[in-house]
Motif scaffolding. Sequence first.
Motif, PDB file in Angstrom:
ATOM      1  N   ILE A  27       4.183   6.579   2.758  1.00 27.12           N
ATOM      2  CA  ILE A  27       3.042   6.492   1.890  1.00 27.12           C
ATOM      3  C   ILE A  27       3.253   5.114   0.855  1.00 27.12           C
ATOM      4  O   ILE A  27       2.387   4.064   0.716  1.00 27.12           O
ATOM      5  N   SER A  28       4.412   5.140   0.140  1.00 26.55           N
ATOM      6  CA  SER A  28       4.764   4.133  -0.673  1.00 26.55           C
ATOM      7  C   SER A  28       4.995   2.743   0.026  1.00 26.55           C
ATOM      8  O   SER A  28       4.274   1.832  -0.379  1.00 26.55           O
ATOM      9  N   LEU A  29       5.654   2.891   1.141  1.00 27.93           N
ATOM     10  CA  LEU A  29       5.594   1.454   2.010  1.00 27.93           C
ATOM     11  C   LEU A  29       4.642   0.898   2.332  1.00 27.93           C
ATOM     12  O   LEU A  29       4.030  -0.144   2.267  1.00 27.93           O
ATOM     13  N   LEU A  30       3.401   1.765   2.831  1.00 33.86           N
ATOM     14  CA  LEU A  30       2.068   1.393   3.311  1.00 33.86           C
ATOM     15  C   LEU A  30       1.197   0.973   2.201  1.00 33.86           C
ATOM     16  O   LEU A  30       0.746  -0.287   2.486  1.00 33.86           O
ATOM     17  N   ASN A  31       1.400   1.557   1.142  1.00 36.40           N
ATOM     18  CA  ASN A  31       0.578   1.028   0.100  1.00 36.40           C
ATOM     19  C   ASN A  31       1.149  -0.187  -0.603  1.00 36.40           C
ATOM     20  O   ASN A  31       0.539  -1.389  -0.921  1.00 36.40           O
ATOM     21  N   ALA A  32       2.413  -0.583  -0.450  1.00 37.24           N
ATOM     22  CA  ALA A  32       3.191  -1.824  -1.034  1.00 37.24           C
ATOM     23  C   ALA A  32       2.777  -2.841  -0.006  1.00 37.24           C
ATOM     24  O   ALA A  32       2.498  -4.015  -0.745  1.00 37.24           O
ATOM     25  N   ILE A  33       2.893  -2.743   1.180  1.00 40.04           N
ATOM     26  CA  ILE A  33       2.386  -3.908   2.217  1.00 40.04           C
ATOM     27  C   ILE A  33       0.778  -3.858   2.189  1.00 40.04           C
ATOM     28  O   ILE A  33       0.260  -5.132   2.170  1.00 40.04           O
ATOM     29  N   LEU A  34      -0.135  -3.011   2.060  1.00 36.63           N
ATOM     30  CA  LEU A  34      -1.458  -3.365   2.603  1.00 36.63           C
ATOM     31  C   LEU A  34      -2.091  -3.517   1.317  1.00 36.63           C
ATOM     32  O   LEU A  34      -3.253  -4.068   1.063  1.00 36.63           O
ATOM     33  N   ASP A 174       8.430  -5.921  -2.949  1.00 41.66           N
ATOM     34  CA  ASP A 174       9.659  -6.821  -2.998  1.00 41.66           C
ATOM     35  C   ASP A 174      10.805  -5.904  -3.183  1.00 41.66           C
ATOM     36  O   ASP A 174      11.761  -5.953  -2.381  1.00 41.66           O
ATOM     37  N   CYS A 175      10.701  -4.717  -3.788  1.00 41.23           N
ATOM     38  CA  CYS A 175      11.862  -3.821  -3.914  1.00 41.23           C
ATOM     39  C   CYS A 175      11.881  -3.100  -2.504  1.00 41.23           C
ATOM     40  O   CYS A 175      13.163  -2.974  -2.137  1.00 41.23           O
ATOM     41  N   TRP A 176      10.981  -2.726  -1.841  1.00 44.37           N
ATOM     42  CA  TRP A 176      10.907  -2.162  -0.579  1.00 44.37           C
ATOM     43  C   TRP A 176      11.923  -3.083   0.492  1.00 44.37           C
ATOM     44  O   TRP A 176      12.871  -2.633   1.381  1.00 44.37           O
ATOM     45  N   LEU A 177      11.422  -4.325   0.617  1.00 49.21           N
ATOM     46  CA  LEU A 177      12.100  -5.173   1.434  1.00 49.21           C
ATOM     47  C   LEU A 177      13.381  -5.671   0.815  1.00 49.21           C
ATOM     48  O   LEU A 177      14.444  -5.565   2.071  1.00 49.21           O
ATOM     49  N   PRO A 196      14.452   2.964  -9.516  1.00 54.82           N
ATOM     50  CA  PRO A 196      13.964   4.261 -10.061  1.00 54.82           C
ATOM     51  C   PRO A 196      12.795   4.931  -9.494  1.00 54.82           C
ATOM     52  O   PRO A 196      12.273   5.952  -9.839  1.00 54.82           O
ATOM     53  N   GLN A 197      12.348   4.255  -8.460  1.00 53.22           N
ATOM     54  CA  GLN A 197      10.980   4.535  -7.941  1.00 53.22           C
ATOM     55  C   GLN A 197      11.168   5.912  -6.952  1.00 53.22           C
ATOM     56  O   GLN A 197      12.219   5.879  -6.357  1.00 53.22           O
ATOM     57  N   ALA A 198      10.487   6.887  -7.182  1.00 49.71           N
ATOM     58  CA  ALA A 198      10.639   8.207  -6.444  1.00 49.71           C
ATOM     59  C   ALA A 198      10.752   7.869  -5.123  1.00 49.71           C
ATOM     60  O   ALA A 198      11.675   8.719  -4.316  1.00 49.71           O
ATOM     61  N   ALA A 199       9.817   7.163  -4.492  1.00 55.54           N
ATOM     62  CA  ALA A 199       9.674   7.200  -3.044  1.00 55.54           C
ATOM     63  C   ALA A 199      11.079   6.431  -2.495  1.00 55.54           C
ATOM     64  O   ALA A 199      11.623   6.658  -1.444  1.00 55.54           O
ATOM     65  N   ILE A 200      11.421   5.352  -3.015  1.00 53.21           N
ATOM     66  CA  ILE A 200      12.798   4.613  -2.674  1.00 53.21           C
ATOM     67  C   ILE A 200      14.120   5.668  -2.885  1.00 53.21           C
ATOM     68  O   ILE A 200      14.962   5.423  -2.166  1.00 53.21           O
ATOM     69  N   GLN A 201      14.197   6.114  -4.002  1.00 53.90           N
ATOM     70  CA  GLN A 201      15.317   7.104  -4.182  1.00 53.90           C
ATOM     71  C   GLN A 201      15.212   8.314  -3.095  1.00 53.90           C
ATOM     72  O   GLN A 201      16.251   8.711  -2.640  1.00 53.90           O
ATOM     73  N   HIS A 202      14.098   8.781  -2.810  1.00 56.63           N
ATOM     74  CA  HIS A 202      13.991   9.807  -1.557  1.00 56.63           C
ATOM     75  C   HIS A 202      14.374   9.067  -0.264  1.00 56.63           C
ATOM     76  O   HIS A 202      15.228   9.633   0.506  1.00 56.63           O
TER      77      HIS A 202
END
Length: 308
Positions: A27-34, A174-177, A196-202
């Motif tokens: 969900i986090s990656l999709l929201n970041a892209i779109l 940028d953080c995801w990439l 520190p983002q919860a999704a990236i930590q997961h």
Amino acid sequence: MPIGIRPINDFAFKKIFGSPANKLALISLLNAILDLSRPIVDVTIENPFNLQDFRDDKLSILDIKAVDQAGAIYDIEMQLSIFSGLIQRIVFYGCEIYAGQLRTGDDYSGLKPAFSICLLDGVLWHDSEKVHHAFQFTDRESGRTLNGTLEIHTLELARYHLEEKDLPTASLLDCWLFWLLHAHEYEPEELLRLFPQAAIQHATQTITRMAEVTEDKAMYDSREKAIRDQQWALNASRKEGLIEGEIKGEIKGEIKGKIEGEIRMIRLLQEILQVPVSTESDFEGKSLEELRNQTAELQDRVRNRQTS
């Protein structure tokens, strides 16, 4: 010790973002892209990660398909090779996703928006420095866009050059990439500190476990080898094609040079004989052999004139 698991490896990518337990990361990656006006809050993954699929090597296209709470469809995949026809393939699958909603007797008005996302470990658009391209159906004159239909997104990771020092002020995308490209180079504790983002930590915890679980690590290593072998074969094919093209080009250039030489000789002989000089159209369609025969004939005429 660095984690050593590349998130862009197809096995790792599918497990990170295609597992129902990891919906937060997807969900986090999709929201970041779109960057939607109404962010996605929940999704159902329609083709969840299954280790058996990798064992059987049946997944030639390792995409992740999800549907949100409003029925919109999201398809995201990691593409590790750039090949001829890839753009057409991306468009084809995007159209399939959108049209695939319709069943016999369904009303077209019931079609939901579809988003096709392709992350590429390479360069697709050589005339642009942009990492992220977003395509919609838009009228060239008025700028009117057919919203709520199909969007196609490409993200070229090879063009991404953000540095670690820029992360504190970087966008979520940028953080995801950065994480996708460099997570394997860091120790788990360092990644958890940087992101520190919860999704990236997961997601970081997922690849950390992957490195520790024997079966997962063995499958990851197997896919890494397959990726290297595929890339080697693709590079070898390109190299062979270039060599073949160079040889053909050399042969073609050599023949062209010989033809031009014969044409010059023919015109010179015609001038000596004081006969009409051939034009370009007179030589069209003539082979090298035909031109050589014409040259020999003119040479005989010159010799005969000199002896008479």
